[in-house]
Enzyme design. Structure first.
Site, PDB file in Angstrom:
ATOM      1  N   GLY A 219       4.348 -14.243  28.384  1.00  0.00           N
ATOM      2  CA  GLY A 219       4.299 -15.662  28.251  1.00  0.00           C
ATOM      3  C   GLY A 219       4.927 -15.877  26.905  1.00  0.00           C
ATOM      4  O   GLY A 219       5.281 -15.140  25.982  1.00  0.00           O
ATOM      5  N   THR A 223       0.778 -18.382  23.192  1.00  0.00           N
ATOM      6  CA  THR A 223      -0.242 -18.613  24.239  1.00  0.00           C
ATOM      7  C   THR A 223      -1.460 -17.688  24.365  1.00  0.00           C
ATOM      8  O   THR A 223      -2.332 -18.126  25.427  1.00  0.00           O
ATOM      9  CB  THR A 223       0.518 -18.537  25.790  1.00  0.00           C
ATOM     10  OG1 THR A 223       1.372 -17.265  25.732  1.00  0.00           O
ATOM     11  CG2 THR A 223       1.582 -19.838  25.967  1.00  0.00           C
ATOM     12  N   GLY A 224      -1.572 -16.947  23.394  1.00  0.00           N
ATOM     13  CA  GLY A 224      -2.810 -16.158  23.482  1.00  0.00           C
ATOM     14  C   GLY A 224      -2.804 -14.775  23.961  1.00  0.00           C
ATOM     15  O   GLY A 224      -3.631 -14.253  24.314  1.00  0.00           O
ATOM     16  N   THR A 226      -2.149 -11.941  22.618  1.00  0.00           N
ATOM     17  CA  THR A 226      -2.750 -10.800  21.349  1.00  0.00           C
ATOM     18  C   THR A 226      -4.257 -11.076  21.601  1.00  0.00           C
ATOM     19  O   THR A 226      -4.857 -10.226  21.508  1.00  0.00           O
ATOM     20  CB  THR A 226      -2.162 -11.344  20.106  1.00  0.00           C
ATOM     21  OG1 THR A 226      -0.639 -11.118  20.027  1.00  0.00           O
ATOM     22  CG2 THR A 226      -2.727  -9.943  19.139  1.00  0.00           C
ATOM     23  N   GLU A 441      17.327 -46.171  12.693  1.00  0.00           N
ATOM     24  CA  GLU A 441      16.206 -46.142  13.490  1.00  0.00           C
ATOM     25  C   GLU A 441      15.825 -47.223  14.094  1.00  0.00           C
ATOM     26  O   GLU A 441      15.181 -47.226  15.345  1.00  0.00           O
ATOM     27  CB  GLU A 441      14.947 -45.509  12.376  1.00  0.00           C
ATOM     28  CG  GLU A 441      14.861 -44.341  11.651  1.00  0.00           C
ATOM     29  CD  GLU A 441      15.576 -43.131  12.633  1.00  0.00           C
ATOM     30  OE1 GLU A 441      15.132 -43.184  13.747  1.00  0.00           O
ATOM     31  OE2 GLU A 441      16.013 -42.311  11.987  1.00  0.00           O
TER      32      GLU A 441
END
Ligand code: ADP
Ligand code: ZN
Ligand code: MG
Length: 642
Positions: A219, A223-224, A226, A441
């Site tokens: 992944g 994304t978590g 570990t 802008e």
């Protein structure tokens, strides 16, 4: 608007030279600092008496003085005053050479005195300092030597000095549970099984099932992965060994392999346990690939890893979890059954996932009731778990800085901008540059508002941001479109036109010779999108042909040269088509800005005055000018920059 910065690319050789020089300079500075600090310390920590003060005392009221100790070696006289705290150090008087005068005065005054020769350790200190510097230099030199020795073709083996210091970490208890991991339910479910393997292996071995040895988590960063690995260890209550793949790949040849051996030895001693190898692609790349052939060291390490994984029988209770975001570069031998035979994909979270992750991280934070986590989740597609955690943390920091008790919507907004665009800096003073940025802008913002298929403006600002952003026009995106990925050709054309609006405004207002490099980011984005329209989506005169597959990017793991799937002639045609799209959109942008020139000027004046215009106010002003009704937009959509 992005003001581009020059980035110089140096060859790796000159870089390593620079590293060498850097080390030497560093040592030199350290050495100087050290030498300077010896006398400085001495002066600060002791109380001193000047020579003349001492003579004065001896000539006048010598009753003050309890005792004097003359130390010719260190050229000081230590003076104990009467009534002085016994535990305090004596007053020190710096002397020059021998002092017959002082001795005579001492004798005359009848003060108790003593001449004492302490061992002269100042020379020793000096010697030590020199030795220390020498050792540092020697160490630095060795380091440089070893570094260059390990370069391709260098006498790497000769410098091999073998045994590794174990660099893995061990956590007896990670303290992380599945409750702390949110939004990736499928991955969690698959890994639930691993927890059961670790807790009750009998259940599986009884029926003859082989417990998997390795699980590969795939992944994108943040994304978590570990976190998930730690949660498995936490849930099963087993120790967690972790090492990063890049730590195997050392500058010392052979160290990687011996680290693998060490790691597995320790793990087996502590079974059942989890061994977590982060960034496994650093060692696990396809062997024999990359520039200049393989990297011997990496291959040795990988071979050792494979051997270890084969070597320990199943059911020893050691489960290896590895994480990578580049599964495509992994050596196929790693993915063979019996090694990392389970592969679990950890995807970036969807809306629901983001909401759950926000809920996890909001647990220990004080949020104002006006803050809706749903709103944040809706506004943050593309954010991974780590980004969301960071977002709430940034908002909390801003709240503390503003001396508020609860995190409010304003802090959340600011934190999102800070993460997606950069830190906001102090506004520019009025200048030509500021005017130019304002026109650029407003050019974007006006086209976002005028073009029928464009995503609406969220806000436009000329408050600069770190990273060279002079200002930006931010869009509120259509979430449905992002989730489904079904962008229409009209949307893409309008997006290209809008992206060119900044440059078009510069051109119309300041003239073709005054256009700036500030539009480089816009132009790059336009080129990319236009090329995709031609080569991948079949949206040009070349018809329904896909010239390039998705993800045909080059990486060094497998092949260096991208395979060209079309002829030179077709390449020219593609270029022409891309140019045609850009040209068409640019002329439309210029046309729209010319047509609305008085409005542009008015909006720029307002922007210079206010520094930020919110989407609603902007649309109101545009509607007043054009006489068309304003469309309402909710803010709970996705902002992005241009
Ligand atoms: P990865 O290893 O995939 O790069 P990490 O596991 O290191 O990502 O995630 C970093 C941090 O981000 C975690 O410590 C956690 O705070 C947060 N995080 C990431 N994903 C999640 C998630 N699914 N649920 C809760 N927090 C998460
Ligand atoms: Zn721009
Ligand atoms: Mg990680």
């Amino acid at each position: 608007m992005k003001i581009s910065r020059t980035v110089s690319i140096t060859s790796s050789r000159s870089r390593s030279n620079r590293v060498a020089k850097g080390i030497i300079t560093l040592l030199w500075v350290a050495a100087q600092g050290f030498m300077v600090s010896v006398p400085a310390l001495a002066n600060n920590e002791r109380n001193t008496l000047s020579y003349s003060q001492l003579i004065e005392k001896l000539e006048g009221n010598s009753d003050d003085i309890e005792r004097v100790e003359v130390d010719p070696a260190q050229q000081v006289a230590r003076v104990w005053l009467k009534g002085q705290d016994k535990n305090k150090p004596p007053q020190e008087v710096n002397l020059f050479e021998a002092n017959p005068e002082l001795i005579a005065k001492l004798r005359d005054s009848g003060v108790d005195y003593e001449i004492r020769k302490t061992a002269d350790n100042s020379a020793l200190v000096g010697l030590m300092a020199n030795l220390f510097i020498f050792m540092l230099l020697l160490g630095g030199l060795l380091l440089i030597l070893r570094r260059s020795a390990n370069a391709p073709g260098g006498p790497g083996q000769a410098m091999n000095f073998g045994k590794s210091r174990a660099r893995f970490q061990m956590e007896a208890k990670t303290g992380v549970t599945f409750d702390d991991v949110a939004g990736i339910e499928e991955a969690k479910e698959e890994l639930q099984e691993v927890v059961t393997f670790l807790k009750k292996p009998e259940k599986f071995t009884a029926v003859g099932a082989r417990i998997p040895k390795g699980v590969l988590l795939i992944g994108p960063p943040g994304t978590g992965k570990t976190l998930l690995a730690k949660a498995i260890a936490g849930e099963a209550g087993v120790p967690f060994f972790s090492i990063s793949g890049s730590e195997f790949v050392e500058m010392f040849v052979g160290v990687g392999a011996s680290r693998v051996r060490d790691l597995f030895k320790k793990a087996k001693e502590n079974a059942p346990c989890i061994v977590f190898i982060d960034e496994i692609d650093a060692v696990g790349r396809q062997r024999g690939a990359g520039i200049g052939g393989g990297n011997d060291e990496r291959e040795q390490t990988l071979n050792q890893l494979l051997t270890e994984m084969d070597g320990f029988e199943g059911n020893t209770g050691v489960i290896i979890i590895a994480a990578t975001n580049r599964p495509d570069v992994l050596d196929s031998a790693l993915l063979r059954p019996g090694r990392f035979d389970r592969q679990v994909t950890v995807d970036p979270p969807s809306y629901k996932g983001r909401l759950q992750i926000l809920e996890v991280h909001a647990r220990n934070k004080k949020l104002d009731t006006e803050v809706s986590l749903e709103g944040i989740a809706r506004r943050t597609p593309g954010f991974a778990g780590a980004d969301l955690a960071n977002l709430l943390n940034e908002a909390a920091i801003l709240t503390a800085r503003r001396r508020k008790d609860e995190i409010g919507m304003q802090e959340i907004d600011d934190a999102i901008d800070r993460i997606t665009i950069g830190l906001s800096l102090t506004p520019l003073l009025d200048s030509k540059k500021k005017r130019l940025i304002a026109y650029h802008e407003v050019g974007h913002a006006l086209l976002m508002t005028l073009l029928k298929n464009s995503d609406p403006l969220n806000k436009v600002t000329i408050i600069p941001r770190s990273g060279g952003v002079g200002g930006f026009a931010q869009q509120a995106f259509n979430e449905e479109m992002i989730d489904s990925g079904l962008y229409t050709k009209a949307w893409m054309m309008d997006r290209i036109t809008m992206s060119l609006g900044g440059r078009a405004a510069e051109d119309v207002v300041f003239g073709p010779s005054e256009i700036t490099a500030g539009a480089s980011g816009d132009i790059k984005a336009v080129a990319e999108l236009a090329r995709e329209m031609v080569t991948r989506y079949g949206m040009s005169d070349l018809g329904l042909v896909a010239f390039e597959g998705a993800g045909s990017e080059v990486f060094l793991g497998r092949s260096l040269m991208p395979r060209s799937e079309y002829s030179e002639e077709v390449a020219t045609q593609i270029d022409n088509q891309v140019r045609e799209i850009a040209k068409h959109c640019y002329s439309e942008a210029v046309h729209l800005i010319r047509e609305h020139r008085p409005l542009v000027d008015r909006l720029v004046d307002l922007l210079l005055d206010q520094e930020t215009i919110e989407g609603d106010q902007f649309r109101q002003l545009v509607a007043e000018y054009t006489g068309e009704p304003v469309q309402a937009y909710t803010k709970e959509t996705v902002p992005t920059t241009t």
